[in-house]
Each structure stands twice: as structure tokens, then as C-alpha cells.
Design a protein around this motif. Sequence first.
Motif, PDB file in Angstrom:
ATOM      1  N   PHE A 168       1.323   5.569  19.146  1.00 24.37           N
ATOM      2  CA  PHE A 168       1.102   5.129  17.769  1.00 24.37           C
ATOM      3  C   PHE A 168       2.233   5.627  16.880  1.00 24.37           C
ATOM      4  CE2 PHE A 168      -0.634   6.049  13.520  1.00 24.37           C
ATOM      5  CZ  PHE A 168      -1.179   4.823  13.183  1.00 24.37           C
ATOM      6  N   ALA A 169       2.552   4.873  15.850  1.00 18.81           N
ATOM      7  CA  ALA A 169       3.490   5.300  14.807  1.00 18.81           C
ATOM      8  C   ALA A 169       3.160   4.545  13.533  1.00 18.81           C
ATOM      9  CB  ALA A 169       4.929   5.017  15.217  1.00 18.81           C
ATOM     10  N   GLU A 170       3.472   5.150  12.408  1.00 17.62           N
ATOM     11  CA  GLU A 170       3.290   4.467  11.129  1.00 17.62           C
ATOM     12  C   GLU A 170       4.391   4.860  10.160  1.00 17.62           C
ATOM     13  OE1 GLU A 170      -0.351   5.391   9.016  1.00 17.62           O
ATOM     14  OE2 GLU A 170      -0.357   7.400   9.838  1.00 17.62           O
ATOM     15  N   ALA A 171       4.613   4.000   9.193  1.00 19.81           N
ATOM     16  CA  ALA A 171       5.631   4.242   8.176  1.00 19.81           C
ATOM     17  C   ALA A 171       5.320   3.381   6.958  1.00 19.81           C
ATOM     18  CB  ALA A 171       7.017   3.897   8.714  1.00 19.81           C
ATOM     19  N   SER A 172       5.842   3.781   5.826  1.00 17.64           N
ATOM     20  CA  SER A 172       5.758   2.977   4.606  1.00 17.64           C
ATOM     21  C   SER A 172       7.172   2.603   4.196  1.00 17.64           C
ATOM     22  CB  SER A 172       5.094   3.761   3.475  1.00 17.64           C
ATOM     23  OG  SER A 172       3.723   3.911   3.719  1.00 17.64           O
ATOM     24  N   VAL A 173       7.322   1.373   3.710  1.00 18.72           N
ATOM     25  CA  VAL A 173       8.615   0.888   3.260  1.00 18.72           C
ATOM     26  C   VAL A 173       8.440   0.370   1.835  1.00 18.72           C
ATOM     27  CG1 VAL A 173      10.454  -0.792   3.654  1.00 18.72           C
ATOM     28  CG2 VAL A 173       9.284   0.269   5.604  1.00 18.72           C
ATOM     29  N   GLU A 198      -0.270  -4.499   2.775  1.00 10.97           N
ATOM     30  CA  GLU A 198       0.266  -4.339   1.424  1.00 10.97           C
ATOM     31  C   GLU A 198      -0.414  -3.137   0.789  1.00 10.97           C
ATOM     32  OE1 GLU A 198      -0.045  -7.776  -1.123  1.00 10.97           O
ATOM     33  OE2 GLU A 198       0.077  -9.097   0.626  1.00 10.97           O
ATOM     34  N   VAL A 199       0.367  -2.238   0.219  1.00 14.31           N
ATOM     35  CA  VAL A 199      -0.202  -1.125  -0.521  1.00 14.31           C
ATOM     36  C   VAL A 199      -0.733  -1.693  -1.832  1.00 14.31           C
ATOM     37  CG1 VAL A 199       0.271   1.069  -1.644  1.00 14.31           C
ATOM     38  CG2 VAL A 199       1.299   0.548   0.578  1.00 14.31           C
ATOM     39  N   ASP A 200      -2.026  -1.476  -2.087  1.00 20.36           N
ATOM     40  CA  ASP A 200      -2.690  -2.041  -3.256  1.00 20.36           C
ATOM     41  C   ASP A 200      -3.786  -1.074  -3.690  1.00 20.36           C
ATOM     42  OD1 ASP A 200      -4.144  -3.460  -5.158  1.00 20.36           O
ATOM     43  OD2 ASP A 200      -4.404  -5.238  -3.899  1.00 20.36           O
ATOM     44  N   GLY A 210       8.375 -11.351  -2.536  1.00 22.06           N
ATOM     45  CA  GLY A 210       9.006 -10.526  -3.557  1.00 22.06           C
ATOM     46  C   GLY A 210       8.016  -9.831  -4.471  1.00 22.06           C
ATOM     47  N   THR A 211       6.779 -10.283  -4.467  1.00 23.89           N
ATOM     48  CA  THR A 211       5.745  -9.662  -5.289  1.00 23.89           C
ATOM     49  C   THR A 211       5.156  -8.416  -4.642  1.00 23.89           C
ATOM     50  OG1 THR A 211       4.090 -11.111  -4.299  1.00 23.89           O
ATOM     51  CG2 THR A 211       5.110 -11.861  -6.349  1.00 23.89           C
ATOM     52  N   VAL A 212       5.499  -8.163  -3.380  1.00 23.17           N
ATOM     53  CA  VAL A 212       4.988  -6.993  -2.658  1.00 23.17           C
ATOM     54  C   VAL A 212       6.050  -5.900  -2.705  1.00 23.17           C
ATOM     55  CG1 VAL A 212       4.212  -6.130  -0.426  1.00 23.17           C
ATOM     56  CG2 VAL A 212       3.582  -8.437  -1.136  1.00 23.17           C
ATOM     57  N   ASN A 213       5.699  -4.774  -3.304  1.00 22.64           N
ATOM     58  CA  ASN A 213       6.668  -3.691  -3.478  1.00 22.64           C
ATOM     59  C   ASN A 213       6.617  -2.635  -2.385  1.00 22.64           C
ATOM     60  OD1 ASN A 213       7.739  -4.734  -5.883  1.00 22.64           O
ATOM     61  ND2 ASN A 213       6.007  -3.907  -7.022  1.00 22.64           N
ATOM     62  N   GLU A 214       5.476  -2.499  -1.718  1.00 18.74           N
ATOM     63  CA  GLU A 214       5.365  -1.493  -0.664  1.00 18.74           C
ATOM     64  C   GLU A 214       4.540  -2.037   0.495  1.00 18.74           C
ATOM     65  OE1 GLU A 214       4.168   3.217   0.011  1.00 18.74           O
ATOM     66  OE2 GLU A 214       3.898   2.309  -1.957  1.00 18.74           O
ATOM     67  N   VAL A 215       5.051  -1.799   1.712  1.00 22.01           N
ATOM     68  CA  VAL A 215       4.381  -2.248   2.931  1.00 22.01           C
ATOM     69  C   VAL A 215       4.125  -1.029   3.816  1.00 22.01           C
ATOM     70  CG1 VAL A 215       4.599  -3.658   5.016  1.00 22.01           C
ATOM     71  CG2 VAL A 215       5.508  -4.494   2.847  1.00 22.01           C
ATOM     72  N   ARG A 216       2.922  -0.941   4.338  1.00 15.87           N
ATOM     73  CA  ARG A 216       2.576   0.118   5.288  1.00 15.87           C
ATOM     74  C   ARG A 216       2.523  -0.511   6.675  1.00 15.87           C
ATOM     75  NH1 ARG A 216      -1.716   3.150   2.882  1.00 15.87           N
ATOM     76  NH2 ARG A 216       0.005   4.020   1.716  1.00 15.87           N
ATOM     77  N   LEU A 217       3.274   0.062   7.605  1.00  9.68           N
ATOM     78  CA  LEU A 217       3.351  -0.423   8.984  1.00  9.68           C
ATOM     79  C   LEU A 217       2.599   0.526   9.903  1.00  9.68           C
ATOM     80  CD1 LEU A 217       7.206  -0.835   8.898  1.00  9.68           C
ATOM     81  CD2 LEU A 217       5.596  -2.710   8.786  1.00  9.68           C
ATOM     82  N   GLN A 218       1.872  -0.036  10.842  1.00  5.29           N
ATOM     83  CA  GLN A 218       1.224   0.753  11.887  1.00  5.29           C
ATOM     84  C   GLN A 218       1.444   0.031  13.203  1.00  5.29           C
ATOM     85  OE1 GLN A 218      -2.866   1.037  10.506  1.00  5.29           O
ATOM     86  NE2 GLN A 218      -2.436   3.045   9.638  1.00  5.29           N
ATOM     87  N   GLY A 231      -6.955   1.489  -0.336  1.00  3.92           N
ATOM     88  CA  GLY A 231      -5.630   1.520  -0.918  1.00  3.92           C
ATOM     89  C   GLY A 231      -4.629   0.560  -0.304  1.00  3.92           C
ATOM     90  N   GLN A 232      -5.108  -0.321   0.575  1.00  6.00           N
ATOM     91  CA  GLN A 232      -4.198  -1.298   1.176  1.00  6.00           C
ATOM     92  C   GLN A 232      -4.959  -2.562   1.549  1.00  6.00           C
ATOM     93  OE1 GLN A 232      -2.405   0.645   4.516  1.00  6.00           O
ATOM     94  NE2 GLN A 232      -4.301   0.897   5.625  1.00  6.00           N
ATOM     95  N   ARG A 233      -4.199  -3.651   1.645  1.00  7.82           N
ATOM     96  CA  ARG A 233      -4.774  -4.953   2.002  1.00  7.82           C
ATOM     97  C   ARG A 233      -4.003  -5.485   3.210  1.00  7.82           C
ATOM     98  NH1 ARG A 233      -4.506  -8.591  -2.808  1.00  7.82           N
ATOM     99  NH2 ARG A 233      -2.337  -8.143  -2.443  1.00  7.82           N
ATOM    100  N   ARG A 234      -4.725  -5.921   4.214  1.00  6.43           N
ATOM    101  CA  ARG A 234      -4.112  -6.413   5.444  1.00  6.43           C
ATOM    102  C   ARG A 234      -3.293  -7.678   5.172  1.00  6.43           C
ATOM    103  NH1 ARG A 234      -4.154  -5.875  10.756  1.00  6.43           N
ATOM    104  NH2 ARG A 234      -4.094  -7.689  12.108  1.00  6.43           N
ATOM    105  N   ALA A 235      -2.045  -7.662   5.650  1.00 10.02           N
ATOM    106  CA  ALA A 235      -1.179  -8.828   5.503  1.00 10.02           C
ATOM    107  C   ALA A 235      -1.097  -9.606   6.806  1.00 10.02           C
ATOM    108  CB  ALA A 235       0.218  -8.394   5.076  1.00 10.02           C
TER     109      ALA A 235
END
Length: 169
Positions: A141-146, A88-90, A117-125, A96-100
Motif C-alpha cells: 500500500f502507498a498513499e500521497a496527496s498532490v 478529491e479532497v473536499d 481544473g476545478t480540483v485543487n487537491e487529489v489524494r491517491l491510494q 473529507g474526500q470524494r471518490r473520483a
Amino acid sequence: MVPWVLLLAGCLERVTGEAVPLDPRFYEGRDDHGGAGRPGDGAGGGGGGGSPSGNGEAPWSGYDGATWTLTGIVEVDEAVEVQLDLNEVDADAPGGQRRAGAIRLAGAGPFEVRVPGTVNEVRLQAFQDLDADGPDEGDPFAEASVTWTGADPAAVTLTLVKGARGRAG
């Protein structure tokens, strides 16, 4: 002289060959959203396309409320397990992020995760550990933000590339 003395002393821990359970302090409370689980027990669920990783790391497994759906596909050349970490982007969290949590895929393929629904942005790795020595700069490796804007976002494609970890993107 001291190093030789240590070598002669040998292993200080007695090894019996009997299985010893993992201390619960290593896995309890790992999921900030109330999920439970122990290494290898598969508890917690994780959403489509792959089984949840152990250690209670299934993303948002204990969340009970409105969610949105994050879907995607992982593209890889190697037929090796893929670990997909979700964070979670926080701005208030360290880094700046918290592991989900994480899910594991047998290889290339689709995935689906229900996100609160309370999470607005997710960072994937996503990565593959080809040498089973822990992820490093040479592994695919790949990463993205949604970002969630009120409707389920378009599916994300993660194309794993060897040596992509650590590159400015």
C-alpha cells in the motif's frame, strides 16, 4: 434446534447456471462527473498507463473542460495488478474526500490522469490485493496527496510497502 433446521433447508435461491445481468442500480450513477460505464465494458477512458476499472469508475471520465495533468510512477516488488484510487479532497464530503475513480495498472509503472481544473487537491491510494480477498493491512500500500498550484505538479512516486495501510504517516 433452530440452527439445524436452517442447515437442512439448504440454499433458498435457485441456481440455474445461466448468466443473469447485474441490476443497473449497482453501477449507474457511480461517477459524480457524468461518466458512464458498466462492469467490464471499459467505458469512460482513464488516462495513460492503465486501463480504467469497471463500474464507471474512470476518474473524471465525463468531465469536459480545462484540466491539469497528474503523472507518477508506481513502484512495487510483486508482479500483481495495482489499483490506484483517486479522491478529491473536499472538506464538505464525508471523511473529507470524494471518490473520483480508479485506474488499474498491470504492475509497476507510470500513470497519467487528467484532473479537472476545478480540483485543487487529489489524494491517491495505491494497493495490491495479493490474496484476492480485498485490501487489508498486510497488502502492499502507498498513499500521497498532490496539490495543484496553477502548473502541472512534479510526478509523484508511490512505493507500495507491505503492511503500510493504516500506519500513521
